[in-house]
Write an enzyme that holds these catalytic residues in place. Structure first.
Site, mmCIF file in Angstrom:
data_model
loop_
_atom_site.group_PDB
_atom_site.id
_atom_site.type_symbol
_atom_site.label_atom_id
_atom_site.label_comp_id
_atom_site.label_asym_id
_atom_site.label_seq_id
_atom_site.Cartn_x
_atom_site.Cartn_y
_atom_site.Cartn_z
ATOM 1 N N PRO A 94 29.446 0.369 28.359
ATOM 2 C CA PRO A 94 28.978 -0.928 27.889
ATOM 3 C C PRO A 94 30.081 -1.865 27.430
ATOM 4 O O PRO A 94 31.046 -1.439 26.790
ATOM 5 C CB PRO A 94 28.052 -0.570 26.717
ATOM 6 C CG PRO A 94 28.426 0.817 26.328
ATOM 7 C CD PRO A 94 28.903 1.490 27.580
ATOM 8 N N ASN A 95 29.884 -3.109 27.780
ATOM 9 C CA ASN A 95 30.734 -4.244 27.377
ATOM 10 C C ASN A 95 32.068 -4.317 28.106
ATOM 11 O O ASN A 95 32.800 -5.297 27.974
ATOM 12 C CB ASN A 95 30.963 -4.251 25.855
ATOM 13 C CG ASN A 95 29.667 -4.355 25.086
ATOM 14 O OD1 ASN A 95 28.878 -5.271 25.331
ATOM 15 N ND2 ASN A 95 29.406 -3.424 24.191
ATOM 16 N N ARG B 92 36.724 -10.446 26.242
ATOM 17 C CA ARG B 92 36.200 -9.773 25.058
ATOM 18 C C ARG B 92 37.360 -9.306 24.185
ATOM 19 O O ARG B 92 38.164 -8.472 24.601
ATOM 20 C CB ARG B 92 35.387 -8.570 25.505
ATOM 21 C CG ARG B 92 34.969 -7.649 24.383
ATOM 22 C CD ARG B 92 34.479 -6.309 24.936
ATOM 23 N NE ARG B 92 34.071 -5.448 23.853
ATOM 24 C CZ ARG B 92 34.082 -4.126 23.912
ATOM 25 N NH1 ARG B 92 34.477 -3.500 25.009
ATOM 26 N NH2 ARG B 92 33.692 -3.421 22.888
ATOM 27 N N TYR C 11 41.744 -5.608 23.635
ATOM 28 C CA TYR C 11 41.521 -5.002 24.956
ATOM 29 C C TYR C 11 42.355 -5.620 26.078
ATOM 30 O O TYR C 11 42.275 -5.152 27.220
ATOM 31 C CB TYR C 11 40.031 -5.080 25.301
ATOM 32 C CG TYR C 11 39.166 -4.317 24.324
ATOM 33 C CD1 TYR C 11 39.316 -2.943 24.163
ATOM 34 C CD2 TYR C 11 38.208 -4.965 23.554
ATOM 35 C CE1 TYR C 11 38.527 -2.231 23.262
ATOM 36 C CE2 TYR C 11 37.405 -4.267 22.648
ATOM 37 C CZ TYR C 11 37.577 -2.902 22.511
ATOM 38 O OH TYR C 11 36.804 -2.201 21.625
ATOM 39 N N ASN D 132 35.495 5.850 30.596
ATOM 40 C CA ASN D 132 35.541 5.112 29.331
ATOM 41 C C ASN D 132 34.086 4.813 28.939
ATOM 42 O O ASN D 132 33.480 3.876 29.464
ATOM 43 C CB ASN D 132 36.336 3.815 29.468
ATOM 44 C CG ASN D 132 36.457 3.105 28.126
ATOM 45 O OD1 ASN D 132 35.758 3.426 27.165
ATOM 46 N ND2 ASN D 132 37.346 2.120 28.058
ATOM 47 N N ALA E 182 31.309 2.195 23.434
ATOM 48 C CA ALA E 182 30.772 2.603 22.123
ATOM 49 C C ALA E 182 29.890 3.841 22.208
ATOM 50 O O ALA E 182 29.692 4.532 21.204
ATOM 51 C CB ALA E 182 30.003 1.435 21.507
ATOM 52 N N HIS F 131 30.926 7.294 20.687
ATOM 53 C CA HIS F 131 30.791 7.699 19.289
ATOM 54 C C HIS F 131 29.377 8.155 18.944
ATOM 55 O O HIS F 131 29.147 8.602 17.825
ATOM 56 C CB HIS F 131 31.208 6.522 18.392
ATOM 57 C CG HIS F 131 32.461 5.842 18.876
ATOM 58 N ND1 HIS F 131 33.666 6.507 18.979
ATOM 59 C CD2 HIS F 131 32.697 4.583 19.346
ATOM 60 C CE1 HIS F 131 34.580 5.673 19.464
ATOM 61 N NE2 HIS F 131 34.018 4.505 19.702
ATOM 62 N N ASP G 100 26.172 15.790 27.307
ATOM 63 C CA ASP G 100 25.477 16.766 28.150
ATOM 64 C C ASP G 100 25.671 16.455 29.635
ATOM 65 O O ASP G 100 25.793 17.363 30.455
ATOM 66 C CB ASP G 100 23.979 16.782 27.811
ATOM 67 C CG ASP G 100 23.693 17.468 26.473
ATOM 68 O OD1 ASP G 100 24.605 18.102 25.923
ATOM 69 O OD2 ASP G 100 22.550 17.337 25.979
ATOM 70 N N GLU H 288 38.427 11.486 29.299
ATOM 71 C CA GLU H 288 37.936 10.415 28.419
ATOM 72 C C GLU H 288 39.085 9.425 28.214
ATOM 73 O O GLU H 288 40.198 9.817 27.861
ATOM 74 C CB GLU H 288 37.492 11.002 27.077
ATOM 75 C CG GLU H 288 36.957 9.952 26.128
ATOM 76 C CD GLU H 288 36.639 10.525 24.747
ATOM 77 O OE1 GLU H 288 36.306 11.727 24.635
ATOM 78 O OE2 GLU H 288 36.748 9.760 23.772
ATOM 79 N N HIS I 265 40.372 5.470 26.831
ATOM 80 C CA HIS I 265 40.110 4.261 26.039
ATOM 81 C C HIS I 265 41.299 3.326 26.107
ATOM 82 O O HIS I 265 42.458 3.771 26.065
ATOM 83 C CB HIS I 265 39.847 4.611 24.570
ATOM 84 C CG HIS I 265 38.677 5.510 24.381
ATOM 85 N ND1 HIS I 265 37.379 5.059 24.428
ATOM 86 C CD2 HIS I 265 38.605 6.852 24.187
ATOM 87 C CE1 HIS I 265 36.560 6.090 24.254
ATOM 88 N NE2 HIS I 265 37.280 7.183 24.119
ATOM 89 N N LEU I 266 40.997 2.047 26.145
ATOM 90 C CA LEU I 266 42.050 1.032 26.108
ATOM 91 C C LEU I 266 42.746 1.025 24.752
ATOM 92 O O LEU I 266 43.973 0.986 24.654
ATOM 93 C CB LEU I 266 41.425 -0.347 26.362
ATOM 94 C CG LEU I 266 40.846 -0.543 27.762
ATOM 95 C CD1 LEU I 266 39.656 -1.485 27.715
ATOM 96 C CD2 LEU I 266 41.908 -1.071 28.704
ATOM 97 N N SER I 267 41.943 1.041 23.691
ATOM 98 C CA SER I 267 42.501 0.915 22.344
ATOM 99 C C SER I 267 42.717 2.293 21.723
ATOM 100 O O SER I 267 42.141 3.294 22.175
ATOM 101 C CB SER I 267 41.542 0.097 21.468
ATOM 102 O OG SER I 267 40.318 0.795 21.291
ATOM 103 N N ARG J 234 41.503 2.354 14.291
ATOM 104 C CA ARG J 234 40.455 1.348 14.077
ATOM 105 C C ARG J 234 39.421 1.871 13.065
ATOM 106 O O ARG J 234 39.707 2.775 12.304
ATOM 107 C CB ARG J 234 39.832 0.980 15.432
ATOM 108 C CG ARG J 234 40.873 0.407 16.414
ATOM 109 C CD ARG J 234 40.260 0.046 17.744
ATOM 110 N NE ARG J 234 39.286 -1.020 17.594
ATOM 111 C CZ ARG J 234 38.408 -1.363 18.553
ATOM 112 N NH1 ARG J 234 38.423 -0.727 19.715
ATOM 113 N NH2 ARG J 234 37.554 -2.337 18.349
HETATM 114 C C1 DQA Z 1 36.734 1.539 23.813
HETATM 115 C C2 DQA Z 1 36.698 1.896 22.320
HETATM 116 C C3 DQA Z 1 35.272 1.922 21.798
HETATM 117 O O1 DQA Z 1 35.267 2.226 20.405
HETATM 118 C C4 DQA Z 1 34.627 0.569 21.974
HETATM 119 O O2 DQA Z 1 33.291 0.595 21.553
HETATM 120 C C5 DQA Z 1 34.740 0.070 23.380
HETATM 121 C C6 DQA Z 1 35.990 0.238 24.095
HETATM 122 C C7 DQA Z 1 38.177 1.373 24.332
HETATM 123 O O3 DQA Z 1 38.355 1.411 25.538
HETATM 124 O O4 DQA Z 1 39.099 1.187 23.540
HETATM 125 O O5 DQA Z 1 33.806 -0.535 23.920
HETATM 126 O O6 DQA Z 1 36.121 2.587 24.548
#
Ligand code: DQA
Length: 145
Positions: free
Chosen positions: A11-12, A19, A24, A75, A78, A81, A88, A99, A101-103, A108
């Site tokens: 998502p997002n 964003r 990001y 990725n 959110a 978490h 599963d 897994e 993640h950009l950040s 954080r």
């Molecule tokens: C994220 C980190 C997540 O906490 C956040 O909700 C995202 C992006 C990252 O790529 O840093 O949507 O997965």
């Protein structure tokens, strides 16, 4: 035969580039996937990309990957978490999943420090912006070789 890799974004992440660019980056998702596809091609690997804002669609993509993929760069945004269902689905995929993640989620808010998925993934790459994906791809291909 070429390794087939699913790049799965949650998502997002469709809003990348606009964003929270201070967190990001300014590359769009299309830019990032195009660059990663080039890096994969140099290594003789093929990518398929799926982005969805819907948990069930991400689960379906992991199930579908069982039929064709050798590994997954994921990725979950959110959902990382919160989602036991995605955890599963990663297990059910029976595929090596990185897994990604950009950040640096550990630098954080505290609610981002916990991942429901890390424990069932091959490994985790985070904090390098778009380079997290390149590092994840490199690690996954080395694992598969
Ligand atoms: C994220 C980190 C997540 O906490 C956040 O909700 C995202 C992006 C990252 O790529 O840093 O949507 O997965």
């Amino acid at each position: 035969m070429a390794q087939q890799i699913l790049v799965l974004n949650g998502p997002n992440l469709n809003l990348l580039g606009t964003r929270e660019p201070e967190i990001y980056g300014t590359d769009t998702l299309d830019d990032m996937v195009a660059e990663l596809t080039g890096i994969a091609a140099e290594r003789g690997a093929k990518l398929r990309h799926v982005q969805s804002n819907h948990e069930g669609t991400l689960i379906d993509a992991l199930h579908d990957a069982r039929e064709w993929a050798n590994g997954v760069i994921f990725n979950p945004g959110a959902y990382t978490h919160t989602s036991i269902a995605l955890r599963d689905a990663v297990i059910s995929s029976e595929l090596p999943v990185v897994e990604t993640h950009l950040s640096n989620v550990h630098a954080r808010e505290e609610f981002r420090h916990r991942s429901m998925l890390s424990g069932v993934c091959l490994g985790v790459v985070l904090g390098f912006g778009k380079h997290s994906y390149a590092a994840a791809l490199d690690a996954l291909l080395r694992h598969l070789d």
